[in-house]
Design an enzyme around this catalytic site. Structure first.
Site, short mmCIF file in Angstrom:
data_model
loop_
_atom_site.label_atom_id
_atom_site.label_comp_id
_atom_site.label_asym_id
_atom_site.label_seq_id
_atom_site.Cartn_x
_atom_site.Cartn_y
_atom_site.Cartn_z
N CYS A 330 20.90 77.25 34.06
CA CYS A 330 19.59 76.63 33.88
C CYS A 330 18.67 76.97 35.06
O CYS A 330 18.29 78.12 35.23
CB CYS A 330 19.74 75.13 33.66
SG CYS A 330 18.29 74.35 32.91
N HIS A 427 24.03 74.32 29.45
CA HIS A 427 24.85 73.34 30.15
C HIS A 427 26.07 72.98 29.29
O HIS A 427 26.07 73.19 28.08
CB HIS A 427 24.06 72.06 30.41
CG HIS A 427 22.98 72.19 31.43
ND1 HIS A 427 23.23 72.29 32.78
CD2 HIS A 427 21.63 72.22 31.30
CE1 HIS A 427 22.09 72.37 33.44
NE2 HIS A 427 21.10 72.33 32.56
#
Length: 480
Positions: A330, A427
């Site tokens: 991310c 994630h």
């Protein structure tokens, strides 16, 4: 519908774990129970089934209840971006970014949202177990409080006060809390729990009785230290347990100043073939590091500056010269590129920051936030896995021609030409046993597997531990 609230004498006294254990114990009794937190402050968030986000602690509590995640479980989530400013998430959606000094003006709107979410949960479930935030003893915050007594009074929810004996001064923690509370606020407290006792609880019988004598509140138990708590998702980056192992694949994660969704690392920490190090500021990257993970962050450009201030950019270059590997997740993925631009000033001052230049890609921050669970396929191994996205910004560039994964036949993430630098927006990938095994296999490490099943076992053990040492039936009976 009935509800009970666990408040604490301070931050990090174990409220989240106590609520998770009570939720699991209530579910074992056949009660349809749900967790609720009026206001949380955390950059560790989870994606909900209704397309929002909530704090990870409430995600664990929902798992203990056997429920899908819903944005009503954490009505207000504050995600710090600077020392004085935070993104405000209300009922799962970002509504603003505000400085701390301006936050009080939001209170009437936020309290309305808090009570609406609580009301909906109460209508859908037989019992709601509420977690406070910080401490009700912070009486300077009481006029604008929506997280502790402000909520308890508004919703008429009785309170159990939890204190942490491991940090010392537990008698003063509890008696002092009563001493500073307004009389009507103190009247909401129906009993207390002493948490994290090490040794023989019988040795504290005199102190336990003294607390009751001074406060008039009944004691509801002394809970010994729960040794397996480290196996549950961590609430704080430095709470991630890293068992001391002399051997194994050495994975080092930079503990960024605005690190987010760091529970990505929990499954790796529990692998016997892995040594995980959370590298704090002012520490150099160990020379025996095999893989560096750049984790998520709530402030990509801000944490790029933080990373450089530690000299970690120089360490990364040396690590790659030694043949090491790097994985960015991310915000960490965004850092690996050539530039990070924030033309609207969404995460801070508008502008562009030079990235680490380890992947050929550029990132532009945009106002729309991507919140979704997804199924992907790992490009290198062909292994399907589940993960989730929770980010602003879009990244593109030449290295996207070598994707980290595919989602519905579309490329996701990027990989350098030599394959040693990889980045992804996904994630939660390491929670997937199949993916984790495939990813570790490339480094010659065999995975133990069974992470999610292990978390459920620990929740069952936590509930049993609380049943042995606390008056769980008495606590639940206080709900109204």
């Amino acid at each position: 519908m009935p509800a009970i609230m666990i408040q604490g004498t301070g931050s990090n006294v174990g409220k989240s774990l106590l609520v998770a254990g009570l939720c699991r114990a209530a579910r074992a009794r056949g009660i349809d129970v749900a967790p609720f937190k009026p206001q949380n402050m955390s950059n560790n968030a989870a994606v909900t089934v209704d397309g929002g986000e909530i704090g990870r602690a409430q995600a664990l509590q929902a798992l203990a209840c056997g429920l899908p995640l819903h944005s009503d479980m954490n009505a207000v989530l504050l995600k710090p971006q600077t020392d004085t400013g935070a993104q405000i998430i209300v009922q799962g959606k970002r509504i603003a970014t505000a400085e701390a000094r301006d936050y009080a003006a939001q209170r009437p709107r936020l309290m309305t949202a808090v009570l609406d979410s609580f009301r909906r949960l109460s209508q859908r479930h037989d019992l709601v177990i509420v977690e406070g935030a910080g401490s009700p003893a912070e009486i300077n915050l009481r006029p604008r409080d929506i997280a502790n007594m402000g909520f308890a009074r508004a919703a008429n929810v009785p309170v159990v006060l939890a204190a942490d004996i491991d940090r010392g001064g537990v008698i003063a923690q509890i008696v002092g809390t009563q001493a500073v509370l307004d009389h009507d606020d103190a009247a909401m407290i129906r009993g207390f729990v002493v948490n994290r006792f090490r040794g023989d609880p019988a040795l504290f019988e005199d102190g336990y009785a003294m607390i009751s004598d001074h406060t008039g509140w009944p004691g509801l138990g002394v809970l010994p230290w729960f040794a397996d708590a480290w196996k549950l998702p961590a609430e704080d980056a430095f709470d991630i347990a890293t068992p001391k192992r002399a051997k194994g694949l050495h994975i080092v994660c930079f503990a960024l100043s605005r690190i987010a969704n760091f529970d990505d690392l929990d499954p790796l920490a529990q692998e016997p073939g892995v040594r995980l190090t959370m590298l704090g500021p002012c520490r150099a990257l160990p020379g025996d590091t095999d893989v560096v993970i750049l984790p998520g962050t709530k402030s990509t450009r801000g944490d790029l500056a933080f990373l450089r201030a530690q000299g970690w950019d120089i360490d990364l270059a040396a690590h790659l010269r030694r043949g090491g590997h790097v994985l960015g997740i991310c915000g960490g993925y965004q850092m690996l590129g050539d530039t990070v631009s924030d033309p609207q000033g969404i995460e801070g001052l508008a502008g562009t920051t030079q990235g680490l230049g380890l992947l050929r890609l550029d990132t532009v921050m945009t106002g729309d936030k991507r919140l979704t669970e997804t199924t992907a396929t790992h490009a290198a191994s062909g292994q399907p896995f589940r993960g989730y996205e929770i980010h602003i910004g879009r990244s593109d560039g030449a290295d996207r021609a070598r994707p980290f994964a595919h989602i519905d036949d579309q490329p996701e993430g990027a990989v350098s030409a030599d394959g040693r630098v990889q980045g992804s927006y996904l994630h939660g990938m390491f929670r997937d046993d199949g993916f984790r095994a495939a990813w570790l296999a490339q480094f010659g490490v065999a995975s133990r597997g069974g992470y999610d099943a292990g978390v459920l076992r620990v929740l069952d053990d936590l509930a049993a531990h609380m049943e042995r040492h606390l008056d769980v039936a008495g606590i639940l009976s206080l709900a109204r």
